[in-house]
Design a protein around this motif. Sequence first.
Motif, mmCIF file in Angstrom:
data_model
loop_
_atom_site.group_PDB
_atom_site.id
_atom_site.type_symbol
_atom_site.label_atom_id
_atom_site.label_comp_id
_atom_site.label_asym_id
_atom_site.label_seq_id
_atom_site.Cartn_x
_atom_site.Cartn_y
_atom_site.Cartn_z
ATOM 1 N N VAL A 76 0.801 -1.221 0.000
ATOM 2 C CA VAL A 76 0.000 0.000 0.000
ATOM 3 C C VAL A 76 0.836 1.274 0.000
ATOM 4 N N VAL A 77 1.864 1.391 0.838
ATOM 5 C CA VAL A 77 2.630 2.634 0.903
ATOM 6 C C VAL A 77 3.379 2.889 -0.410
ATOM 7 N N PRO A 78 4.091 1.902 -0.982
ATOM 8 C CA PRO A 78 4.730 2.170 -2.275
ATOM 9 C C PRO A 78 3.734 2.564 -3.367
ATOM 10 N N ALA A 79 2.546 1.948 -3.356
ATOM 11 C CA ALA A 79 1.542 2.297 -4.352
ATOM 12 C C ALA A 79 1.031 3.722 -4.145
ATOM 13 N N LEU A 80 0.880 4.136 -2.898
ATOM 14 C CA LEU A 80 0.484 5.515 -2.615
ATOM 15 C C LEU A 80 1.574 6.489 -3.050
ATOM 16 N N GLN A 81 2.819 6.140 -2.774
ATOM 17 C CA GLN A 81 3.926 7.010 -3.173
ATOM 18 C C GLN A 81 3.998 7.155 -4.685
ATOM 19 N N ALA A 82 3.652 6.081 -5.402
ATOM 20 C CA ALA A 82 3.653 6.147 -6.867
ATOM 21 C C ALA A 82 2.622 7.138 -7.388
ATOM 22 N N PHE B 294 1.845 10.539 -3.059
ATOM 23 C CA PHE B 294 1.685 10.725 -1.616
ATOM 24 C C PHE B 294 3.050 10.568 -0.944
ATOM 25 N N THR B 295 3.863 11.598 -1.103
ATOM 26 C CA THR B 295 5.239 11.586 -0.636
ATOM 27 C C THR B 295 5.519 12.829 0.212
ATOM 28 N N LYS B 296 6.637 12.792 0.932
ATOM 29 C CA LYS B 296 7.043 13.953 1.723
ATOM 30 C C LYS B 296 7.319 15.150 0.829
ATOM 31 N N ASN C 42 4.367 17.046 0.478
ATOM 32 C CA ASN C 42 3.813 17.448 1.783
ATOM 33 C C ASN C 42 2.778 16.462 2.326
ATOM 34 N N TRP C 43 2.953 15.186 2.011
ATOM 35 C CA TRP C 43 2.061 14.159 2.547
ATOM 36 C C TRP C 43 2.779 13.322 3.597
ATOM 37 N N THR C 44 2.057 13.018 4.669
ATOM 38 C CA THR C 44 2.535 12.110 5.707
ATOM 39 C C THR C 44 1.566 10.945 5.792
ATOM 40 N N ILE C 45 2.090 9.717 5.839
ATOM 41 C CA ILE C 45 1.251 8.526 5.959
ATOM 42 C C ILE C 45 1.453 7.917 7.338
ATOM 43 N N ASN C 46 0.383 7.895 8.123
ATOM 44 C CA ASN C 46 0.414 7.318 9.470
ATOM 45 C C ASN C 46 -0.411 6.035 9.516
ATOM 46 N N THR C 47 -0.213 5.243 10.556
ATOM 47 C CA THR C 47 -1.014 4.038 10.773
ATOM 48 C C THR C 47 -1.518 4.019 12.206
ATOM 49 N N GLY D 156 -1.133 16.765 3.165
ATOM 50 C CA GLY D 156 -1.805 16.580 4.442
ATOM 51 C C GLY D 156 -1.335 15.288 5.090
ATOM 52 N N THR D 157 -2.151 14.758 5.966
ATOM 53 C CA THR D 157 -1.832 13.518 6.672
ATOM 54 C C THR D 157 -2.876 12.467 6.325
ATOM 55 N N LEU D 158 -2.420 11.322 5.847
ATOM 56 C CA LEU D 158 -3.273 10.195 5.512
ATOM 57 C C LEU D 158 -3.043 9.105 6.555
ATOM 58 N N THR D 159 -4.097 8.693 7.243
ATOM 59 C CA THR D 159 -3.976 7.666 8.286
ATOM 60 C C THR D 159 -4.667 6.385 7.839
#
Length: 283
Positions: free
Chosen positions: A66-72, A75-77, A80-85, A237-240
Amino acid sequence: MSRLQLRFCMAAVFVLLVSAATSRAALLAPYGNPPYNNSPANDPAGSAYLNPLPASYRIAGDCPWVVPALQAQGFTKANNWTINTQALVGDIELDVYMPWTNLRPGFTQGTIVRPSANVPGQGGAAIGLGYDPDTGVGSNDPSGVGVHWLQVIHTNNPLDLAWTQANGVNAGGGYYNYIDDQGNPAFDPYYDTQAAANTTDFVDRPSRNLGTNIDWQAQVFIATETLNNPLDRSQGGTLTLYDGVWWGFTLVAPVPEPASILLAGCGLGCLVVVAWRNRSGRN
């Protein structure tokens, strides 16, 4: 008891308490897993199997895809995106999980009604999930407006290869990982904004052509976001990511029956004999 033993015991208790705190939620399967069909859906043109079986509960976005697919999808720093869990306290309920061929099954999931549909020559799986957040004191489960479903797909047969190559991740071995949001606006990764899902329920009935060997798996998670600028999603933003479910299907091409193989072999043998005789006559 020595001090070392005491420290060891205290550490063990702490680990158990933390584990309990992070695994209170679960995948509930009131009708069984799968609920309606414990065998693959068979058809002369091939078979559809559930994969994985049973469906698997994933805690706090625990998924390598999921995170690599989001980064593609940006959704990267750098954007200005932060991915939290974060783990849930409430549960996700598995109401439907079944393979199918030729007839896409119809069912009701919460307030979502999906009619059946004839799709000759196709097979896949159907799933229905319900989200039951814990709204008690001390729970941080999201609920109501702002709750989304985010799904990542892992398959050797994406529907749109060009789009997948541009917006997904090449996972090797012929597989790709990509967010299930094709056609959505930029920085909108959510399934519910373009398919059958809402803040409490999720439905999916993917398919591919029978007669081919296809592996299609997905992991879907509860998700929320906090935008840096509510009027401009491109500012990040922040994606949780919260807990979710791993599910999917495999299509298996039919194996020719022994009689068919024998008939084909006889035919090939006849062609060889005819060719040999023709060649001998010319010589």
